[in-house]
Design a protein around this motif. Structure first.
Motif, PDB file in Angstrom:
ATOM      1  N   SER A 145       0.820  -1.210   0.000  1.00 34.35           N
ATOM      2  CA  SER A 145       0.000   0.000   0.000  1.00 34.35           C
ATOM      3  C   SER A 145       0.854   1.261   0.000  1.00 34.35           C
ATOM      4  O   SER A 145       0.500   2.264  -0.630  1.00 34.35           O
ATOM      5  CB  SER A 145      -0.925   0.014   1.230  1.00 34.35           C
ATOM      6  OG  SER A 145      -1.899  -0.990   1.117  1.00 34.35           O
ATOM      7  N   TYR A 156      -5.131   4.413  -0.183  1.00 35.11           N
ATOM      8  CA  TYR A 156      -3.882   3.754   0.204  1.00 35.11           C
ATOM      9  C   TYR A 156      -3.290   4.382   1.458  1.00 35.11           C
ATOM     10  O   TYR A 156      -2.687   3.685   2.288  1.00 35.11           O
ATOM     11  CB  TYR A 156      -2.888   3.786  -0.959  1.00 35.11           C
ATOM     12  CG  TYR A 156      -3.410   3.034  -2.170  1.00 35.11           C
ATOM     13  CD1 TYR A 156      -3.653   1.660  -2.111  1.00 35.11           C
ATOM     14  CD2 TYR A 156      -3.684   3.706  -3.361  1.00 35.11           C
ATOM     15  CE1 TYR A 156      -4.159   0.973  -3.198  1.00 35.11           C
ATOM     16  CE2 TYR A 156      -4.196   3.021  -4.465  1.00 35.11           C
ATOM     17  CZ  TYR A 156      -4.427   1.665  -4.372  1.00 35.11           C
ATOM     18  OH  TYR A 156      -4.930   0.980  -5.449  1.00 35.11           O
ATOM     19  N   ARG A 159      -5.342   2.964   4.240  1.00 37.43           N
ATOM     20  CA  ARG A 159      -4.986   1.563   4.493  1.00 37.43           C
ATOM     21  C   ARG A 159      -3.663   1.467   5.250  1.00 37.43           C
ATOM     22  O   ARG A 159      -3.526   0.665   6.175  1.00 37.43           O
ATOM     23  CB  ARG A 159      -4.901   0.794   3.182  1.00 37.43           C
ATOM     24  CG  ARG A 159      -4.628  -0.688   3.381  1.00 37.43           C
ATOM     25  CD  ARG A 159      -4.566  -1.447   2.071  1.00 37.43           C
ATOM     26  NE  ARG A 159      -5.884  -1.667   1.503  1.00 37.43           N
ATOM     27  CZ  ARG A 159      -6.213  -1.474   0.242  1.00 37.43           C
ATOM     28  NH1 ARG A 159      -5.299  -1.004  -0.604  1.00 37.43           N
ATOM     29  NH2 ARG A 159      -7.415  -1.725  -0.201  1.00 37.43           N
TER      30      ARG A 159
END
Length: 362
Positions: A145, A156, A159
């Motif tokens: 990520s 991203y 995440r």
């Protein structure tokens, strides 16, 4: 759904599996007797089905089932490949919940891989190996990520933030099933397929002397389980093996002599079913008396779909009565006369033990 039987080598996993499934899986007094996982389908004991079978005298009786997977013993260093650990961990990844067998008795004739019996150390060994394996998964996901943040997609960055918090949590020696997520982060967790997110049930493998009185080893496991919100089922695997070899009437007589209402095996199967958040609804007639497995919270049309997709598509209503009301009434006819059979629509949420007749359009 599958429930994996895990633990250190030589704690009684295969003996327990043999008894559960009546399979002839090798069980011996040395580590790594089991290498490839053994799978067995087990009936969930249900006295309601037994009772309905006496009332309807059906051509066929079908109990709910649950799958048990006998996974080879893990050892310290399993997450780094010790004792074929990576292979065994991958087997755990494929199950829905974990049945963790812990040895809680001393016997100099049965080898322990650590040299002595210590349930809390053994539990910690398994948990740490699962955590280490999860840390590796989280770190790989973070690296992937982090490389994609430069695309400018904010997902991203979110995440990565999530994965960093999860990594910090695991590094504290905590399981992923105690990690708090927001609604928007649930899918991040689901993508990881972590080992420590799975629900756990402890099986304390005891000897016959501990059936009536607990020893210090067992009491220590109870205290640990209570602190971490786990359930413990006490089982003497060898004794259960003997019980399973008896005829039904002999089993009941033997259990009565022991002063218990059901075998440890029956308790384990029922608790495993609950651990997976499963319930049963029942259908009854001359053709078949059957328990149907659904998840808690399932609504009527989806429950009907377990029988056949046409039942869900053409669902009209469900005629429902609780098993207890049916048993008290003595028959479905008597229950209807008392107004105990309810007509339920699409929003009805099924309750464990509902006895049901579905109405639907073809």
């Amino acid at each position: 759904m599958k429930l994996g039987i895990v633990g250190l080598p030589n704690v009684g996993k295969s003996t327990l599996f043999n008894t559960l499934t009546k399979a002839s899986v090798e069980s011996a007094n040395y580590p790594f007797c089991t290498i490839d996982p053994n799978i067995g389908v087990v009936h969930v004991p249900d006295k309601r089905i037994d009772y309905l079978a006496t009332i309807y005298d059906p051509d066929k009786v079908t109990y709910a089932t649950i799958e048990f997977v006998d996974i080879a013993g893990l050892v310290k260093g399993a997450s780094k490949g010790e004792g074929l650990g990576n292979k065994f961990l991958s087997h755990i990844r494929e199950v829905d919940a974990i049945c963790h067998v812990v040895r809680c008795f001393d016997d100099e004739n049965i080898i322990h891989v650590e040299g002595d019996v210590n349930p809390l150390r053994d539990v910690e060994t398994i948990h740490l190996e699962l955590i280490f394996a999860d840390l590796e998964m989280v770190e790989k996901a973070y690296e992937k990520s982090a490389k994609l943040i430069k695309t400018g997609d904010l997902i991203y960055k979110k995440r990565c933030d999530f994965l960093q918090r999860l990594k910090d949590h695991l590094l504290k020696g905590l399981m992923a099933n105690t990690f708090k997520t927001t609604n928007s982060e649930t899918h991040f967790m689901d993508e990881l397929f972590l080992l420590t997110i799975k629900p756990v049930l402890f099986v304390a493998n005891i000897d016959e002397t501990l059936i009536e009185e607990d020893n210090e080893l067992l009491l220590a496991l109870y205290d640990y389980a209570k602190e971490h919100d786990y359930e413990v089922i006490k089982i003497c695997a060898k004794l259960e093996e003997e019980i399973m070899s008896l005829e039904e009437d002999e089993k009941e007589e033997f259990l009565t002599e022991l002063g218990i209402t059901q075998s440890g095996l029956a308790s384990l199967i029922s608790s495993s079913y609950s651990l997976l958040h499963l319930i049963s609804y029942l259908t009854a007639g001359k053709k078949e008396v059957r328990a149907w497995t659904i998840e808690k919270g399932t609504k009527a049309p989806q429950a009907a779909g377990k029988i056949h997709t046409d039942f869900e598509k053409g669902f009209i209503r469900a005629e429902v009565i609780s098993f207890e009301n049916l048993k008290t009434s003595g028959s479905m006819v008597a229950a209807k006369e008392k107004g105990l059979v309810k007509s339920e629509g699409r929003d009805y949420v099924f309750v464990d033990g509902d006895v049901v007749l579905f109405r639907f359009n073809v």
